[in-house]
Enzyme design. Structure first.
Site, PDB file in Angstrom:
ATOM      1  N   ASN A  96       0.822  -1.205   0.000  1.00  0.00           N
ATOM      2  CA  ASN A  96       0.000   0.000   0.000  1.00  0.00           C
ATOM      3  C   ASN A  96       0.857   1.257   0.000  1.00  0.00           C
ATOM      4  O   ASN A  96       1.946   1.277   0.565  1.00  0.00           O
ATOM      5  CB  ASN A  96      -0.925   0.003   1.216  1.00  0.00           C
ATOM      6  CG  ASN A  96      -1.866  -1.182   1.209  1.00  0.00           C
ATOM      7  OD1 ASN A  96      -2.153  -1.763   0.163  1.00  0.00           O
ATOM      8  ND2 ASN A  96      -2.339  -1.579   2.387  1.00  0.00           N
ATOM      9  N   HIS A 113       5.980  -0.486  -2.745  1.00  0.00           N
ATOM     10  CA  HIS A 113       5.444   0.209  -3.918  1.00  0.00           C
ATOM     11  C   HIS A 113       5.457   1.729  -3.761  1.00  0.00           C
ATOM     12  O   HIS A 113       4.763   2.429  -4.493  1.00  0.00           O
ATOM     13  CB  HIS A 113       4.024  -0.279  -4.225  1.00  0.00           C
ATOM     14  CG  HIS A 113       3.984  -1.698  -4.704  1.00  0.00           C
ATOM     15  ND1 HIS A 113       2.838  -2.470  -4.691  1.00  0.00           N
ATOM     16  CD2 HIS A 113       4.966  -2.497  -5.218  1.00  0.00           C
ATOM     17  CE1 HIS A 113       3.114  -3.677  -5.165  1.00  0.00           C
ATOM     18  NE2 HIS A 113       4.388  -3.717  -5.484  1.00  0.00           N
ATOM     19  N   ALA A 223     -10.645  -7.752   7.599  1.00  0.00           N
ATOM     20  CA  ALA A 223      -9.335  -7.640   8.238  1.00  0.00           C
ATOM     21  C   ALA A 223      -9.454  -7.142   9.675  1.00  0.00           C
ATOM     22  O   ALA A 223      -8.684  -7.556  10.550  1.00  0.00           O
ATOM     23  CB  ALA A 223      -8.433  -6.711   7.430  1.00  0.00           C
TER      24      ALA A 223
END
Length: 236
Positions: A96, A113, A223
Site C-alpha cells: 500500500n 510500492h 481484516a
C-alpha cells in the site's frame, strides 16, 4: 503450526485499507475499474500527460489523508511492540502507498510500492515529504527543479527495498499475508519463497486470493476481525 513465533514477516495489501474507506484496485468500485491504469500509472503516461497523472494521485492522497486506521492496522502496531518486548520483531512490508500503518503506530513500515506522502525529484533523485497536492510547477526543495513526481512504483518500474525484504523473509519463522490479491509480483511470490524455506504461512483475507492454495492456513473475513483474532492466537 502457530506456536509463539519470534520473527513474523507480515505482507499487507489493499484489503487491509479497504475498511478504512480506501478502494482496492480489484473490487467493483475500485480505482482501476473506473480508470485505465495504463493512462495513469506508467512513466510513459506521466511524460504524456503529467497534469492528469498528478491530479489522480492528488485525489488518492487526499482520500488517504481523510481515512483513519482501522482495527487491523492498530492490531499489527500492538503486535510489533509486543514482539519487540519479548526480544522478537515484526517485519511489516506493505504494497500500500497510504500511511495508515504509520498512523496506527507501527514503528517501522517498508513500502515496496512507494508512498503517496512523499515526492521524488526526477532531476536530482531526492525524496521529500508531500502531504498537499503536487502540481507540475512545484519546485524540488533540494535542487529547485520543477521535476517532482509521486514517489510511487508505476507499472514497469522496480519495487523498492527488495534486498531488505528478502533478508527479512529469510530470517522469519512465520509468514502472514493480509488483504493481498495474490496477483501482483514479486509480492505474490513471497509465500512460495517462505514455504521453500520451511516457514509456516497464513493468509488473512476477505476471500481466497489468487494464490490461496500456496498457504498452509487461512482465516477469511474482514481484516478488522481476522487480524486481531489471529494475533491473539499468537499471544499478541
Amino acid at each position: 503450526m502457530l506456536g509463539q513465533p519470534r520473527r513474523i514477516f507480515v505482507l499487507t495489501g489493499a484489503g487491509i485499507s479497504a475498511e478504512s474507506g480506501l478502494g482496492t484496485f480489484r473490487d467493483r468500485g475500485g480505482l482501476w475499474r473506473r480508470l485505465d491504469p495504463m493512462t495513469l500509472a506508467t512513466p510513459e503516461a506521466f511524460a504524456a500527460d503529467p497534469d492528469l497523472v498528478l491530479d489522480f494521485y492528488n485525489h488518492r492522497r487526499r482520500a488517504a489523508l481523510a481515512a483513519e486506521p482501522n482495527a487491523a492496522h492498530r492490531a499489527l502496531a500492538r503486535a510489533a511492540d509486543a514482539l519487540a518486548a519479548r526480544g522478537g520483531d515484526l517485519f511489516l512490508c506493505t504494497q500500500n502507498v497510504d500511511d495508515l500503518h504509520e498512523r496506527a503506530g507501527s514503528p517501522e513500515v517498508v513500502h515496496m510500492h512507494g508512498e503517496l506522502m512523499t515526492a521524488r525529484c526526477v532531476a536530482c533523485g531526492s525524496i521529500s515529504e508531500r502531504r498537499s497536492d503536487l502540481l507540475r510547477p512545484d519546485a524540488c526543495p533540494h535542487c529547485g527543479a520543477a521535476a517532482l513526481r509521486p514517489d510511487v512504483v508505476w507499472f514497469g518500474e522496480m519495487p523498492k527495498h527488495l534486498d531488505r525484504i528478502e533478508a527479512a523473509l529469510a530470517r522469519a519463522d512465520l509468514f502472514v499475508a493480509v488483504g493481498t490479491s495474490g496477483a501482483v509480483y514479486p509480492a505474490a511470490g513471497y509465500v512460495g519463497r517462505a514455504r521453500a524455506r520451511g516457514i509456516p504461512t497464513c493468509e488473512l483475507n476477505l476471500a481466497p486470493s489468487d494464490n490461496a492454495d500456496a498457504f498452509d492456513a487461512a482465516r477469511y473475513g474482514p481484516a478488522s476481525e481476522t487480524v486481531p483474532a489471529f494475533l491473539a492466537e499468537l499471544g499478541l
